[in-house]
Design a protein around this motif. Structure first.
Motif, PDB file in Angstrom:
ATOM      1  N   ALA A 175     103.582 -80.880 -36.693  1.00  0.00           N
ATOM      2  CA  ALA A 175     103.146 -79.767 -37.529  1.00  0.00           C
ATOM      3  C   ALA A 175     102.583 -78.691 -36.622  1.00  0.00           C
ATOM      4  CB  ALA A 175     102.109 -80.232 -38.546  1.00  0.00           C
ATOM      5  N   ARG A 176     102.662 -77.456 -37.113  1.00  0.00           N
ATOM      6  CA  ARG A 176     102.147 -76.334 -36.327  1.00  0.00           C
ATOM      7  C   ARG A 176     101.670 -75.242 -37.262  1.00  0.00           C
ATOM      8  NH1 ARG A 176     107.303 -75.103 -32.897  1.00  0.00           N
ATOM      9  NH2 ARG A 176     107.824 -77.220 -33.576  1.00  0.00           N
ATOM     10  N   SER A 177     100.816 -74.375 -36.782  1.00  0.00           N
ATOM     11  CA  SER A 177     100.276 -73.289 -37.606  1.00  0.00           C
ATOM     12  C   SER A 177     101.327 -72.211 -37.794  1.00  0.00           C
ATOM     13  CB  SER A 177      99.040 -72.702 -36.936  1.00  0.00           C
ATOM     14  OG  SER A 177      99.376 -72.088 -35.706  1.00  0.00           O
ATOM     15  N   PRO A 178     101.292 -71.508 -38.948  1.00  0.00           N
ATOM     16  CA  PRO A 178     102.228 -70.400 -39.173  1.00  0.00           C
ATOM     17  C   PRO A 178     102.117 -69.316 -38.104  1.00  0.00           C
ATOM     18  CG  PRO A 178     101.157 -71.027 -41.218  1.00  0.00           C
ATOM     19  CD  PRO A 178     100.444 -71.771 -40.130  1.00  0.00           C
ATOM     20  N   SER A 179     100.940 -69.217 -37.481  1.00  0.00           N
ATOM     21  CA  SER A 179     100.764 -68.165 -36.478  1.00  0.00           C
ATOM     22  C   SER A 179     101.633 -68.389 -35.241  1.00  0.00           C
ATOM     23  CB  SER A 179      99.290 -68.062 -36.076  1.00  0.00           C
ATOM     24  OG  SER A 179      98.843 -69.312 -35.560  1.00  0.00           O
ATOM     25  N   LEU A 180     102.098 -69.608 -35.031  1.00  0.00           N
ATOM     26  CA  LEU A 180     102.958 -69.877 -33.870  1.00  0.00           C
ATOM     27  C   LEU A 180     104.348 -69.294 -34.043  1.00  0.00           C
ATOM     28  CD1 LEU A 180     102.010 -73.522 -32.860  1.00  0.00           C
ATOM     29  CD2 LEU A 180     101.817 -71.474 -31.452  1.00  0.00           C
ATOM     30  N   ALA A 181     104.755 -69.018 -35.285  1.00  0.00           N
ATOM     31  CA  ALA A 181     106.059 -68.390 -35.553  1.00  0.00           C
ATOM     32  C   ALA A 181     107.195 -69.151 -34.901  1.00  0.00           C
ATOM     33  CB  ALA A 181     106.049 -66.939 -35.076  1.00  0.00           C
ATOM     34  N   GLY A 182     107.125 -70.491 -35.042  1.00  0.00           N
ATOM     35  CA  GLY A 182     108.199 -71.321 -34.511  1.00  0.00           C
ATOM     36  C   GLY A 182     108.056 -71.664 -33.047  1.00  0.00           C
ATOM     37  N   GLU A 183     107.103 -71.069 -32.340  1.00  0.00           N
ATOM     38  CA  GLU A 183     106.876 -71.394 -30.933  1.00  0.00           C
ATOM     39  C   GLU A 183     105.991 -72.639 -30.826  1.00  0.00           C
ATOM     40  OE1 GLU A 183     108.228 -69.936 -28.425  1.00  0.00           O
ATOM     41  OE2 GLU A 183     109.113 -68.162 -29.364  1.00  0.00           O
ATOM     42  N   SER A 184     105.775 -73.092 -29.631  1.00  0.00           N
ATOM     43  CA  SER A 184     104.931 -74.263 -29.404  1.00  0.00           C
ATOM     44  C   SER A 184     103.909 -73.958 -28.316  1.00  0.00           C
ATOM     45  CB  SER A 184     105.778 -75.475 -28.994  1.00  0.00           C
ATOM     46  OG  SER A 184     106.715 -75.805 -29.995  1.00  0.00           O
ATOM     47  N   LEU A 185     102.786 -74.611 -28.440  1.00  0.00           N
ATOM     48  CA  LEU A 185     101.785 -74.504 -27.377  1.00  0.00           C
ATOM     49  C   LEU A 185     102.265 -75.256 -26.141  1.00  0.00           C
ATOM     50  CD1 LEU A 185      98.511 -75.091 -29.429  1.00  0.00           C
ATOM     51  CD2 LEU A 185      99.416 -72.915 -28.620  1.00  0.00           C
ATOM     52  N   TYR A 186     101.821 -74.763 -25.006  1.00  0.00           N
ATOM     53  CA  TYR A 186     102.223 -75.385 -23.751  1.00  0.00           C
ATOM     54  C   TYR A 186     101.574 -76.757 -23.620  1.00  0.00           C
ATOM     55  CZ  TYR A 186     102.339 -76.329 -18.747  1.00  0.00           C
ATOM     56  OH  TYR A 186     102.511 -76.935 -17.525  1.00  0.00           O
ATOM     57  N   VAL A 187     102.416 -77.749 -23.338  1.00  0.00           N
ATOM     58  CA  VAL A 187     101.950 -79.123 -23.178  1.00  0.00           C
ATOM     59  C   VAL A 187     102.131 -79.524 -21.723  1.00  0.00           C
ATOM     60  CG1 VAL A 187     102.198 -81.518 -23.904  1.00  0.00           C
ATOM     61  CG2 VAL A 187     102.550 -79.677 -25.556  1.00  0.00           C
ATOM     62  N   ASP A 188     101.027 -79.784 -21.061  1.00  0.00           N
ATOM     63  CA  ASP A 188     101.096 -80.235 -19.669  1.00  0.00           C
ATOM     64  C   ASP A 188     101.752 -81.618 -19.622  1.00  0.00           C
ATOM     65  OD1 ASP A 188      99.940 -81.681 -17.178  1.00  0.00           O
ATOM     66  OD2 ASP A 188      99.440 -79.572 -16.835  1.00  0.00           O
ATOM     67  N   PRO A 189     102.676 -81.845 -18.673  1.00  0.00           N
ATOM     68  CA  PRO A 189     103.345 -83.147 -18.624  1.00  0.00           C
ATOM     69  C   PRO A 189     102.385 -84.324 -18.480  1.00  0.00           C
ATOM     70  CG  PRO A 189     104.504 -81.558 -17.258  1.00  0.00           C
ATOM     71  CD  PRO A 189     103.240 -80.900 -17.709  1.00  0.00           C
ATOM     72  N   ALA A 190     101.279 -84.100 -17.837  1.00  0.00           N
ATOM     73  CA  ALA A 190     100.305 -85.193 -17.651  1.00  0.00           C
ATOM     74  C   ALA A 190      99.306 -85.281 -18.794  1.00  0.00           C
ATOM     75  CB  ALA A 190      99.557 -85.000 -16.334  1.00  0.00           C
ATOM     76  N   LEU A 191      99.452 -84.415 -19.803  1.00  0.00           N
ATOM     77  CA  LEU A 191      98.468 -84.395 -20.876  1.00  0.00           C
ATOM     78  C   LEU A 191      98.386 -85.706 -21.651  1.00  0.00           C
ATOM     79  CD1 LEU A 191      96.392 -82.744 -22.442  1.00  0.00           C
ATOM     80  CD2 LEU A 191      98.259 -81.903 -23.903  1.00  0.00           C
ATOM     81  N   PRO A 192      99.498 -86.348 -22.072  1.00  0.00           N
ATOM     82  CA  PRO A 192      99.379 -87.605 -22.830  1.00  0.00           C
ATOM     83  C   PRO A 192      98.597 -88.676 -22.071  1.00  0.00           C
ATOM     84  CG  PRO A 192     101.589 -86.721 -23.017  1.00  0.00           C
ATOM     85  CD  PRO A 192     100.902 -85.899 -21.988  1.00  0.00           C
ATOM     86  N   THR A 193      98.877 -88.796 -20.785  1.00  0.00           N
ATOM     87  CA  THR A 193      98.161 -89.803 -19.993  1.00  0.00           C
ATOM     88  C   THR A 193      96.680 -89.497 -19.940  1.00  0.00           C
ATOM     89  OG1 THR A 193     100.147 -90.127 -18.644  1.00  0.00           O
ATOM     90  CG2 THR A 193      98.067 -90.937 -17.747  1.00  0.00           C
ATOM     91  N   ARG A 194      96.325 -88.228 -19.748  1.00  0.00           N
ATOM     92  CA  ARG A 194      94.923 -87.835 -19.684  1.00  0.00           C
ATOM     93  C   ARG A 194      94.220 -88.033 -21.013  1.00  0.00           C
ATOM     94  NH1 ARG A 194      94.756 -81.895 -17.938  1.00  0.00           N
ATOM     95  NH2 ARG A 194      92.489 -82.305 -18.030  1.00  0.00           N
ATOM     96  N   LEU A 195      94.934 -87.741 -22.113  1.00  0.00           N
ATOM     97  CA  LEU A 195      94.336 -87.914 -23.431  1.00  0.00           C
ATOM     98  C   LEU A 195      94.084 -89.379 -23.742  1.00  0.00           C
ATOM     99  CD1 LEU A 195      96.308 -85.269 -25.528  1.00  0.00           C
ATOM    100  CD2 LEU A 195      93.935 -85.154 -24.769  1.00  0.00           C
ATOM    101  N   LYS A 196      95.013 -90.260 -23.348  1.00  0.00           N
ATOM    102  CA  LYS A 196      94.805 -91.692 -23.570  1.00  0.00           C
ATOM    103  C   LYS A 196      93.595 -92.191 -22.783  1.00  0.00           C
ATOM    104  CE  LYS A 196      99.644 -92.870 -24.550  1.00  0.00           C
ATOM    105  NZ  LYS A 196     100.836 -93.608 -24.063  1.00  0.00           N
ATOM    106  N   ALA A 197      93.426 -91.660 -21.543  1.00  0.00           N
ATOM    107  CA  ALA A 197      92.292 -92.089 -20.721  1.00  0.00           C
ATOM    108  C   ALA A 197      90.978 -91.575 -21.285  1.00  0.00           C
ATOM    109  CB  ALA A 197      92.484 -91.612 -19.288  1.00  0.00           C
ATOM    110  N   ALA A 198      91.027 -90.431 -21.966  1.00  0.00           N
ATOM    111  CA  ALA A 198      89.804 -89.845 -22.548  1.00  0.00           C
ATOM    112  C   ALA A 198      89.964 -89.752 -24.053  1.00  0.00           C
ATOM    113  CB  ALA A 198      89.540 -88.476 -21.926  1.00  0.00           C
ATOM    114  N   PHE A 199      90.258 -90.872 -24.674  1.00  0.00           N
ATOM    115  CA  PHE A 199      90.555 -90.904 -26.112  1.00  0.00           C
ATOM    116  C   PHE A 199      89.351 -90.376 -26.898  1.00  0.00           C
ATOM    117  CE2 PHE A 199      90.893 -92.794 -30.314  1.00  0.00           C
ATOM    118  CZ  PHE A 199      92.234 -92.615 -30.602  1.00  0.00           C
TER     119      PHE A 199
END
Length: 469
Positions: free
Chosen positions: A106-130
């Motif tokens: 899901a995304r906000s209407p303000s994104l107008a179909g675009e996506s926020l930049y996701v750092d490739p290492a972000l999932p790993t970092r988020l799991k470590a800092a849940f």
């Protein structure tokens, strides 16, 4: 000795420049560190406030998210900025896929179909800092990069689903960056003005603070050059003791000179009286013994005169600070006197010397040096004697005495210039005066040389210390 103290007292370097350079360097380093710290702190505070705002957006999205039979549903968030396209405020919800990336749900209407930049290492970092919120910068979601974003992400679980979701929020940081640049410009400008003012203040403080030392240096130089006899100015309490000690040293030197003159005079009187008695007694008695006594007494009398003059000159030269003798006056007095003495030969003394030229020593010594040279020149000249004097630079003066007599062969010139050799013994008829001149000149650190004159006779070239104009 610490390196900084050794650097400050290093010889042949200006202490003023070193102090100014050192203080200026410390001021520049301190102001640069201050500017960097202030700018960094301001930017960090602004980004912290922005992170708190993004955390609030994520909390709103988490509250609005529910699990249904169809999957995740995000209720409408009552934030008009997230409803307007590319408004500068965005949110996004996703999950970690099998490849380790983030699949957007899901995304906000303000994104107008675009996506926020996701750092490739972000999932790993988020799991470590849940449960914690991580923030980072994104260069922008628009093609021209007009909206650099500050992004916050957090991994949280929702009721009804075991797998956690990735909640992200982003906000345009252009205004924060502009404020930071404006603050940095203002801060660095203010610090630059402050630094220039401090450097100028240090320069003035060092110059004003060390001015008494500079004045004391000038006064000591004037004493050394013969322009003054003592240090006369009043100085601050920190420097006045030094000036007083210098004056005491000058007084002590003068006292030593006077004492040595007295001792030399007493010695001369004590020796000359017995010698005069011996000469008188031997002259009245005939015989070989009387002749021997008379000759040896005359030799002793000459040696006494020679060495007493030498000792007296050495004492005056060593301690004669502050003595300044005009050369032209001395030459003029000697010329007038010698023309009268040698009036029978009709001797003409042609002399020239600049009025400002001065000998760095006592008048009596200069009279004895030039008097002996000019007397010898008059004695052995045919009719003409020429005397010239002038400054040669490097604190030296040169005096030249010439005559039109027969001169002196080169081999005899070398012989009479040997230290301690009497001219009347090596070159009969020239007298003891030249040896006295040589000793007096050496006592003042000068030099006497003999050469052939253009007038046909002997030329004596004299180098002596000169007092500055």
């Amino acid at each position: 000795m610490p390196w900084w103290r050794a650097w400050l007292v290093r010889p042949r370097r200006s202490l003023t420049r070193r102090l100014i350079w050192l203080a200026s360097a410390w001021i520049i380093v301190a102001l640069m560190l201050t500017g960097w710290m202030l700018t960094s702190q301001y930017q960090e505070s602004a980004l912290r406030r922005l992170g708190n705002q993004l955390g609030a957006v994520i909390d709103d999205v988490v509250i609005a998210s529910v699990m249904t039979d169809e999957g995740l549903r995000v209720a409408e968030i009552k934030d008009a900025q997230t409803l307007r396209g590319l408004s500068g405020k965005y949110w996004m919800v996703g999950e970690v896929d099998a490849g380790g990336g983030v699949r957007i749900l899901a995304r906000s209407p303000s994104l107008a179909g675009e996506s926020l930049y996701v750092d490739p290492a972000l999932p790993t970092r988020l799991k470590a800092a849940f449960g914690a919120t991580l923030t980072y910068n994104d260069p922008g979601i628009l093609p021209d990069g007009a909206q650099p974003l500050r992004i916050a992400a957090s991994m949280k679980s929702l009721p009804g689903r075991e797998t956690p979701f990735v909640f992200m929020a982003g906000v345009d940081r252009s205004e924060i960056d502009a404020d930071t640049r404006q603050f940095a410009t203002f801060t660095w400008t203010a610090l630059l003005i402050l630094g220039i003012g401090l450097v100028i203040a240090v320069f003035l403080q060092v110059q004003v603070g060390l001015r008494p030392l500079f004045d004391l240096q000038v006064e000591i130089a004037n004493v050394r050059k013969g322009r003054a006899a003592r240090i006369e100015r009043d100085y601050p309490v920190e420097i006045q003791p030094l000036a007083e000690q210098v004056n005491r040293l000058l007084d002590h030197n003068q006292e030593v000179v006077d004492r040595q003159r007295t001792h030399v005079g007493n010695l001369a009187h004590a020796l000359k009286t017995p010698l005069s008695v011996m000469l008188a007694e031997s002259g009245s008695e005939p015989g070989a013994l009387a002749n021997v006594v008379r000759r040896q007494s005359e030799i002793m009398k000459g040696q006494v005169d020679h060495h007493l003059r030498r000792a007296r000159a050495a004492a005056r030269a060593a301690h004669g600070l502050g003595e300044r003798t005009p050369v032209a006056e001395v030459i003029d007095e000697l010329a007038v006197m010698l023309e009268r003495v040698f009036q029978s030969k009709d001797v003409e003394i042609d002399w020239r010397a600049p009025d400002e030229l001065a000998f760095l020593g006592e008048r009596q010594d200069l009279q004895e040096i030039l008097g002996n040279l000019m007397e010898n020149a008059c004695k052995w000249s045919t009719r003409r004697v020429r005397v010239s004097a002038g400054a040669s630079g490097l604190g030296q003066m040169i005096a030249v005495v010439e005559d039109d007599g027969q001169g002196l062969p080169a081999d005899q010139r070398e012989a009479v210039m040997k230290r301690g050799t009497r001219l009347d013994e090596d070159a009969p008829g020239s007298g003891l005066g030249l040896a006295i001149v040589d000793d007096l000149t050496r006592a003042y650190g000068g030099r006497l040389t003999l050469a052939a004159s253009e007038l046909g006779g002997l030329k004596a070239v004299l180098e002596l210390p000169a007092a500055d104009e």
